[in-house]
Design an enzyme around this catalytic site. Structure first.
Site, PDB file in Angstrom:
ATOM      1  N   ALA A   1       3.560 -58.777  37.669  1.00 34.31           N
ATOM      2  CA  ALA A   1       2.989 -59.953  38.283  1.00 34.31           C
ATOM      3  C   ALA A   1       1.621 -59.548  38.613  1.00 34.31           C
ATOM      4  O   ALA A   1       0.530 -60.281  38.286  1.00 34.31           O
ATOM      5  CB  ALA A   1       3.658 -60.630  39.602  1.00 34.31           C
TER       6      ALA A   1
ATOM      7  N   GLU B   1      17.579 -52.617  40.144  1.00 28.35           N
ATOM      8  CA  GLU B   1      17.772 -53.562  41.281  1.00 28.35           C
ATOM      9  C   GLU B   1      19.155 -54.329  41.057  1.00 28.35           C
ATOM     10  O   GLU B   1      19.879 -54.625  42.303  1.00 28.35           O
ATOM     11  CB  GLU B   1      16.707 -54.470  41.556  1.00 28.35           C
ATOM     12  CG  GLU B   1      15.379 -53.575  41.981  1.00 28.35           C
ATOM     13  CD  GLU B   1      14.253 -54.582  42.017  1.00 28.35           C
ATOM     14  OE1 GLU B   1      13.330 -54.292  42.796  1.00 28.35           O
ATOM     15  OE2 GLU B   1      13.966 -55.700  40.998  1.00 28.35           O
TER      16      GLU B   1
ATOM     17  N   ASP C   1       2.470 -61.646  30.341  1.00 30.83           N
ATOM     18  CA  ASP C   1       3.381 -61.110  29.181  1.00 30.83           C
ATOM     19  C   ASP C   1       3.200 -61.546  27.871  1.00 30.83           C
ATOM     20  O   ASP C   1       3.826 -60.918  26.880  1.00 30.83           O
ATOM     21  CB  ASP C   1       4.884 -61.470  29.677  1.00 30.83           C
ATOM     22  CG  ASP C   1       5.426 -60.709  30.944  1.00 30.83           C
ATOM     23  OD1 ASP C   1       4.466 -59.787  31.566  1.00 30.83           O
ATOM     24  OD2 ASP C   1       6.319 -60.897  31.527  1.00 30.83           O
TER      25      ASP C   1
ATOM     26  N   GLY D   1       3.344 -69.399  35.598  1.00 29.63           N
ATOM     27  CA  GLY D   1       3.669 -68.357  36.275  1.00 29.63           C
ATOM     28  C   GLY D   1       2.750 -67.749  37.105  1.00 29.63           C
ATOM     29  O   GLY D   1       1.764 -68.408  37.553  1.00 29.63           O
ATOM     30  N   PHE D   2       2.876 -66.534  37.022  1.00 23.54           N
ATOM     31  CA  PHE D   2       1.800 -65.725  38.040  1.00 23.54           C
ATOM     32  C   PHE D   2       0.186 -65.685  37.370  1.00 23.54           C
ATOM     33  O   PHE D   2      -0.612 -65.759  38.272  1.00 23.54           O
ATOM     34  CB  PHE D   2       2.316 -64.330  38.198  1.00 23.54           C
ATOM     35  CG  PHE D   2       3.317 -64.038  39.087  1.00 23.54           C
ATOM     36  CD1 PHE D   2       3.150 -64.421  40.502  1.00 23.54           C
ATOM     37  CD2 PHE D   2       4.519 -63.821  38.760  1.00 23.54           C
ATOM     38  CE1 PHE D   2       4.514 -64.163  41.439  1.00 23.54           C
ATOM     39  CE2 PHE D   2       5.595 -63.693  39.524  1.00 23.54           C
ATOM     40  CZ  PHE D   2       5.532 -63.755  40.781  1.00 23.54           C
TER      41      PHE D   2
END
Lengths: 421, 421
Positions: free
Chosen positions: A317, A172, A301, A14-15
């Protein structure tokens, strides 16, 4: 690659894991990147896959392609089942093991249902590509079924979509779903009017976007309601089932429920047998190491990291990337002979969330933006951060297309036979 | 829409059903389009999804969006379970029924295993979007597993891909897979050399592309072998299992087998209780009606239609579209009072198949093209036939990107937990 080099094993591309690997470019180490998926996922845009605006391949890229030029990196598609701290080995679910000198766990989070895992069937969350195509399928199927439903109450339940959780993802999703229903699908059905679709955003707290300044929460609520979203505040969800969702005294009949509340960390703490917070995040030292094991780091996370003011570093992120860079610097310092622990300091860049395709809320602390200027800034920032020119170009084209024509391009219902996709 | 108008029900929004519906624009009828999927699939490019060149949403579009401007058309997402010929009703699997005055069955085909349905698990075919993502996943996983495999024989089996069937689909799969392995993935793995991947195309007949002129078959074989494909002719496959594929005396250890041989029609003949050929295609009258039921038509891959010379009309998109237009003209004539049956006459435009990204074979009968000129003509023709400007633009961009950079954009392994996607 020299097998005698210091061997760094990274779990999770991931990031956090990817930024860490990039920051170690040129360091005297060899790196093994392990992920159970073959792709890095640009999670900030995943809600756009779920709402038909982007294709899956526009937000995900093969990890080994991203790292192809790094001859010091070996990428493995494998599922980790545990960590042998004493033997310094990562255990894989097929019985293999990978020895490490230094280990970075950057394994991310899943959604959590506050002890009600039985809700997951009725209210899928949004963390993986399959989550996104599942949600896309459910949203589109609700309209298809409504078109064929003759019972008015059942039809209204099909045309009601509830979103649980008023953070950026919930906001969103609500904004893009209401636009999909009220604008893009308009005129395509013969028995229903998709403009009568109800989108309800349910937040247990007293305002949406709780991490933003209160005036931005107000702005976002009003902007959503102008789009046609109903915002329900102050009552937690107490039940999700096939009939709908219950919050407070209200039972809302809704055939589509989306879960944007609550995350739980990956099993990193279980693998380590380490102390964790209630959401499963590993309680790391200020330098992001696991207590008692300075050769093991946890970032993103999966880690519980505190800021100087006692608040937790948020699960975004930029935080994961900063932590990845911090750990890379620590490892380089150690290899250069300096083992002094350096505490991680989080720099908060700001918070942002889009509201449909014409507005956004951005909170940089020192400045707050709303409306179209915020939307454009959000769009440019996300295109900038997309990895790889091809995807920047493809996403820009998709967005431009939506902006000009009002049509989305990825309205596919796939895998109709089961609920997994 | 006036409920008293002549009601035409179309089952299947493939090339035949969609072209039929378009040809009836302005006719004094109302149309109900029923499909079990929400999208029309541009099958000629599906192999490019299977081989990571195009995204799923670049070859599929929502049916109701394609027909949104046709107020005379109602689109239903529903699964047909039968036809009540006496009652003139289409039966749906949820117990509903749709009455018709005229019925068009354009339900297409699935792949067939010549009585060996147990092969399907080991050798998936390519007819749906899910088929394409399944094949994409298997191809990509084979390389991932090979990277971790230490037994040389098992590794070689992982790096061997067998394709059964030397028609256009098999040829196109073989060409793009060998390019993926030998060119695009090169340098991304540390323990394997993807250039050692073996791609074997197995055809039971004595030449590949049997519908083409013999010199084009020769050309295609040579072009494939130049790319690195092994072409095996003249021996039918007698076994597919987890170990590999058996043809003649040869047992080829291959962990990935793709099925591009043999199609079976949809259950239209069963629904009707009508006579069918061995592959399940309905034996229709020369005017494409079902014997004894002039109000029921069958077109495309679901119909067995003969040409004047006794050969069967091939299962290609142009044939289905021509048949769709023919039935539309028949219905318009009948509504105008002329019920004379008009036999369908197939006009063969030609055959074409690509071989990797630099060559193709095109047989127009009066002219035959090969090499780069054929590839460019193939590309332009397919972009021209793509439905909707957005997809023409997106596909053109994707192809241009691959052509210039040598990289493909949709290398995703999704749904790793089961074999359905």
């Amino acid at each position: 690659m020299n097998e005698t080099r210091h061997h760094v094993v990274v779990v999770g591309a991931g990031f956090g894991g990817l930024e860490f690997t990039r920051a170690l470019d040129g360091a005297p180490v060899r790196i093994t990147m392990i992920d159970k998926r073959n792709h890095h996922l640009f999670q900030p845009l995943l809600y756009q896959v779920a709402t038909t605006a982007l294709a899956t391949s526009e937000v995900a890229w093969p990890i080994r392609h991203l790292l192809r030029k790094r001859k010091d990196v070996t990428t493995l598609l494998a599922t980790v089942s545990g960590v042998d701290r004493a033997g310094k080995r990562v255990l894989l679910d097929d019985g293999d093991a990978v020895a490490y000198d230094t280990l970075l766990l950057a394994t991310g989070a899943r959604h959590a249902y506050f002890g009600h895992d039985e809700w997951e069937n009725f209210a899928p969350g949004l963390k993986t590509l399959e989550d996104a195509t599942t949600i896309r399928r459910r949203i589109l199927l609700a309209f298809e079924w409504a078109e064929r439903e003759t019972d008015p109450a059942k039809r209204q339940a099909l045309l009601t979509l509830a979103i649980v959780g008023g953070g950026p993802t919930g906001v969103e999703l609500a904004g893009t779903i209401v636009e999909l229903a009220h604008e893009m699908l308009r005129g395509e059905f013969r028995n229903i009017d998709t403009r009568q679709t109800r989108v309800v955003l349910i937040e247990a707290g007293d305002r949406i976007l709780p991490n933003f300044a209160p005036e931005l929460s107000d702005y976002a609520s009003k902007a959503l309601e102008r789009l046609g979203v109903t915002v329900e505040l102050g009552r937690p969800v107490t039940r999700c089932d096939a009939e709908g969702v219950v919050f407070g005294e209200t039972h809302l009949p809704a055939r589509t429920i989306l879960w944007a509340a609550g995350v739980a960390a990956s099993p990193a703490a279980e693998w380590l047998g380490a102390a964790a917070d209630r959401a499963g995040r590993v309680l790391v030292e200020p330098d992001l190491t696991v207590p008692g094991n300075p050769e093991i780091f946890v970032v993103g996370d999966a880690a519980h990291v505190l800021r100087p003011d006692g608040r937790m570093v948020p699960g975004v992120a930029p935080a994961a990337k900063q932590q990845g860079r911090h750990v890379a610097a620590t490892i380089e310092a150690r290899l250069a002979g300096d083992a002094t622990p350096q505490p991680f300091r989080y720099k908060h860049d700001g918070d942002l969330a889009t509201i449909g395709k014409r507005a956004a809320a951005i909170d940089f602390g020192w400045i707050k933006l709303t409306g179209r200027p915020a939307w454009w800034l959000w769009g440019l920032a996300h295109i900038y951060f997309l990895i790889g020119f091809r995807n920047r170009l493809a996403v820009s084209l998709s967005w431009l297309w939506i902006y000009v024509t009002g049509q989305r391009s990825a309205r596919l219902i796939t895998q109709g036979d089961d609920d997994r996709n």
